[in-house]
Design a protein around this motif. Structure first.
Motif, PDB file in Angstrom:
ATOM      1  N   ALA A 178       0.704  -1.318  -0.024  1.00 35.46           N
ATOM      2  CA  ALA A 178       0.040  -0.009  -0.128  1.00 35.46           C
ATOM      3  C   ALA A 178       0.860   1.260   0.008  1.00 35.46           C
ATOM      4  O   ALA A 178       0.617   2.086  -0.698  1.00 35.46           O
ATOM      5  N   LEU A 179       2.009   1.249   0.619  1.00 35.50           N
ATOM      6  CA  LEU A 179       2.805   2.426   0.832  1.00 35.50           C
ATOM      7  C   LEU A 179       3.389   2.461  -0.418  1.00 35.50           C
ATOM      8  O   LEU A 179       3.701   3.610  -1.010  1.00 35.50           O
ATOM      9  N   ALA A 180       4.098   1.327  -1.219  1.00 35.28           N
ATOM     10  CA  ALA A 180       4.406   1.523  -2.430  1.00 35.28           C
ATOM     11  C   ALA A 180       3.799   2.274  -3.507  1.00 35.28           C
ATOM     12  O   ALA A 180       4.206   3.050  -4.388  1.00 35.28           O
ATOM     13  N   GLN A 181       2.279   1.841  -3.466  1.00 31.24           N
ATOM     14  CA  GLN A 181       1.502   2.513  -4.305  1.00 31.24           C
ATOM     15  C   GLN A 181       1.135   3.942  -3.739  1.00 31.24           C
ATOM     16  O   GLN A 181       1.258   4.903  -5.088  1.00 31.24           O
ATOM     17  N   GLN A 182       1.202   4.203  -2.581  1.00 29.37           N
ATOM     18  CA  GLN A 182       0.854   5.535  -2.355  1.00 29.37           C
ATOM     19  C   GLN A 182       2.068   6.580  -2.598  1.00 29.37           C
ATOM     20  O   GLN A 182       1.886   7.580  -3.275  1.00 29.37           O
ATOM     21  N   LEU A 183       3.226   6.114  -2.522  1.00 32.31           N
ATOM     22  CA  LEU A 183       4.463   6.713  -2.911  1.00 32.31           C
ATOM     23  C   LEU A 183       4.565   7.143  -4.437  1.00 32.31           C
ATOM     24  O   LEU A 183       5.074   8.138  -4.856  1.00 32.31           O
ATOM     25  N   THR A 184       4.176   5.974  -5.239  1.00 31.17           N
ATOM     26  CA  THR A 184       4.283   6.170  -6.614  1.00 31.17           C
ATOM     27  C   THR A 184       3.174   7.182  -7.100  1.00 31.17           C
ATOM     28  O   THR A 184       3.780   7.883  -7.825  1.00 31.17           O
ATOM     29  N   VAL A 185       2.169   7.177  -6.553  1.00 32.65           N
ATOM     30  CA  VAL A 185       0.957   8.016  -6.874  1.00 32.65           C
ATOM     31  C   VAL A 185       1.871   9.523  -6.529  1.00 32.65           C
ATOM     32  O   VAL A 185       1.555  10.545  -7.217  1.00 32.65           O
ATOM     33  N   THR A 186       2.098   9.893  -5.152  1.00 31.01           N
ATOM     34  CA  THR A 186       2.896  11.136  -4.861  1.00 31.01           C
ATOM     35  C   THR A 186       3.859  11.667  -5.740  1.00 31.01           C
ATOM     36  O   THR A 186       4.016  12.736  -6.170  1.00 31.01           O
ATOM     37  N   LEU A 187       5.009  10.800  -5.896  1.00 33.70           N
ATOM     38  CA  LEU A 187       5.926  11.185  -6.875  1.00 33.70           C
ATOM     39  C   LEU A 187       5.538  11.573  -8.225  1.00 33.70           C
ATOM     40  O   LEU A 187       6.109  12.267  -9.150  1.00 33.70           O
ATOM     41  N   ALA A 188       4.543  10.808  -8.750  1.00 36.10           N
ATOM     42  CA  ALA A 188       4.115  11.162 -10.000  1.00 36.10           C
ATOM     43  C   ALA A 188       3.407  12.731 -10.193  1.00 36.10           C
ATOM     44  O   ALA A 188       3.535  13.036 -11.409  1.00 36.10           O
ATOM     45  N   THR A 189       3.254  13.195  -9.220  1.00 38.42           N
ATOM     46  CA  THR A 189       2.663  14.498  -9.228  1.00 38.42           C
ATOM     47  C   THR A 189       3.833  15.633  -9.294  1.00 38.42           C
ATOM     48  O   THR A 189       3.492  16.642  -9.454  1.00 38.42           O
ATOM     49  N   LEU A 190       5.086  15.173  -9.152  1.00 41.88           N
ATOM     50  CA  LEU A 190       6.307  16.083  -8.952  1.00 41.88           C
ATOM     51  C   LEU A 190       6.770  16.126 -10.299  1.00 41.88           C
ATOM     52  O   LEU A 190       6.944  15.039 -11.153  1.00 41.88           O
ATOM     53  N   SER A 191       7.615  17.147 -10.765  1.00 41.52           N
ATOM     54  CA  SER A 191       8.309  17.215 -11.925  1.00 41.52           C
ATOM     55  C   SER A 191       9.877  17.045 -11.428  1.00 41.52           C
ATOM     56  O   SER A 191      10.176  18.135 -10.705  1.00 41.52           O
ATOM     57  N   LEU A 192      10.437  16.052 -11.721  1.00 39.63           N
ATOM     58  CA  LEU A 192      11.676  15.602 -11.246  1.00 39.63           C
ATOM     59  C   LEU A 192      12.716  15.567 -12.457  1.00 39.63           C
ATOM     60  O   LEU A 192      13.703  14.715 -12.389  1.00 39.63           O
ATOM     61  N   ASP A 193      12.617  16.439 -13.537  1.00 37.21           N
ATOM     62  CA  ASP A 193      13.381  16.381 -14.733  1.00 37.21           C
ATOM     63  C   ASP A 193      14.807  16.598 -14.379  1.00 37.21           C
ATOM     64  O   ASP A 193      15.920  15.888 -14.892  1.00 37.21           O
ATOM     65  N   THR A 194      15.155  17.329 -13.437  1.00 36.38           N
ATOM     66  CA  THR A 194      16.595  17.674 -12.874  1.00 36.38           C
ATOM     67  C   THR A 194      16.991  16.785 -11.707  1.00 36.38           C
ATOM     68  O   THR A 194      18.202  16.996 -11.166  1.00 36.38           O
ATOM     69  N   THR A 195      16.165  16.213 -11.222  1.00 38.64           N
ATOM     70  CA  THR A 195      16.399  15.121  -9.935  1.00 38.64           C
ATOM     71  C   THR A 195      16.431  13.767 -10.145  1.00 38.64           C
ATOM     72  O   THR A 195      15.425  13.356 -10.612  1.00 38.64           O
ATOM     73  N   THR A 196      17.184  12.964  -9.802  1.00 39.70           N
ATOM     74  CA  THR A 196      17.109  11.671  -9.789  1.00 39.70           C
ATOM     75  C   THR A 196      16.904  11.097  -8.388  1.00 39.70           C
ATOM     76  O   THR A 196      17.175  11.287  -7.284  1.00 39.70           O
ATOM     77  N   VAL A 197      15.596  10.103  -8.347  1.00 38.76           N
ATOM     78  CA  VAL A 197      15.079   9.828  -7.241  1.00 38.76           C
ATOM     79  C   VAL A 197      14.995   8.141  -7.273  1.00 38.76           C
ATOM     80  O   VAL A 197      14.737   7.524  -8.372  1.00 38.76           O
ATOM     81  N   VAL A 198      15.457   7.766  -6.310  1.00 41.25           N
ATOM     82  CA  VAL A 198      15.708   6.162  -6.101  1.00 41.25           C
ATOM     83  C   VAL A 198      15.080   5.661  -4.765  1.00 41.25           C
ATOM     84  O   VAL A 198      15.199   6.125  -3.792  1.00 41.25           O
ATOM     85  N   VAL A 199      14.151   4.686  -5.091  1.00 42.12           N
ATOM     86  CA  VAL A 199      13.436   4.227  -3.925  1.00 42.12           C
ATOM     87  C   VAL A 199      13.998   2.770  -3.437  1.00 42.12           C
ATOM     88  O   VAL A 199      13.938   2.044  -4.429  1.00 42.12           O
TER      89      VAL A 199
END
Length: 250
Positions: free
Chosen positions: A18-39
């Motif tokens: 459930a947390l995996a799905q929640q974080l996926t949805v949250t990160l999808a709202t962000l513009s991260l073109d200049t940042t690499t995010v690793v979970v």
């Protein structure tokens, strides 16, 4: 030298589908073109993320062997099949609780790189070592164990400075303390490969949260963070990701 910021989430032995799905949805709202995010969740949750997304996945450890009779271990290939492209190597909890030596960590990092994973090598000192003013000595030893005989691995690594005394304690190194150690790391790495020392990403890890991250990210040699407890809170983790994007070296 401009370096792309990187934020890595270390869930440790926490989390859920459930947390995996929640974080996926949250990160999808962000513009991260200049940042690499690793979970980096527990390995059993790697396949529970909706990928591809605007972030990468990583393992929390790996075996130094490619396969074989190693009950409970996980190989680089298995991590890749589960969707990982990064892996944490040498976290202080693995060093202390699982008695991982510098030599074993060096073998794990080599295995990660040869298999196509990007290792996030963790280095750092205990409170006693800091009080004895041995921070640089300890970190130099940890770096030498990997790169002194294998300098070619540096270009393919990310390095995280995690003062053990600040992990999960709520205490964090001041931005100035963290910067001083990061500057030392970069200077020490230059003896192996001066160009790589300028381009390798250096992360800070040690009770990073939404309140203290902005000041850390303003430091010249801090290129992001290895985030523990705060990464289990999607809204706060998103704030950290946005802070490093906003504070990217200009």
């Amino acid at each position: 030298m401009q370096r792309t910021p990187l934020i890595a989430a270390n869930w440790k032995m926490n989390g859920s589908a459930a947390l995996a799905q929640q974080l996926t949805v949250t990160l999808a709202t962000l513009s991260l073109d200049t940042t690499t995010v690793v979970v980096c969740p527990p390995a059993t949750l790697l396949t529970r993320f909706n990928t591809p997304g605007n972030f990468a996945l990583g393992g929390q450890t790996l075996s130094h062997e490619s396969s074989g009779a190693y009950t409970g271990e996980i190989s680089a290939e298995l991590l890749q099949e589960a969707g990982a492209s990064y892996v944490i190597v040498g976290h202080s909890e693995r060093r202390m609780l699982n008695f991982e030596s510098d030599e074993l960590i060096a073998a794990k990092l080599k295995q990660a790189v040869s298999s196509g994973l990007t290792p996030i090598l963790c280095v750092g000192e205990s409170l006693q070592q800091r009080q004895q003013e041995k921070t640089q000595q300890v970190i130099a030893r940890q770096l030498d164990a990997v790169y002194a005989s294998q300098p070619e691995l540096l270009l393919k690594s990310v390095i995280a400075y995690e003062p053990i005394w600040a992990i999960g304690t709520g205490e964090s190194a001041t931005p100035q303390q963290a910067q001083a150690t990061h500057a030392f790391i970069r200077q020490h790495l230059a003896q192996y490969d001066a160009q790589a020392a300028e381009t390798v990403k250096l992360l800070y890890g040690g009770s990073v949260n939404a309140d203290n991250c902005a000041a850390l990210f303003q430091q010249a040699d801090i290129d992001g963070a290895l985030v523990g407890g705060a990464s289990l809170k999607p809204a706060e983790f998103a704030q950290i990701c946005l802070a490093v994007t906003k504070g990217a070296k200009e």
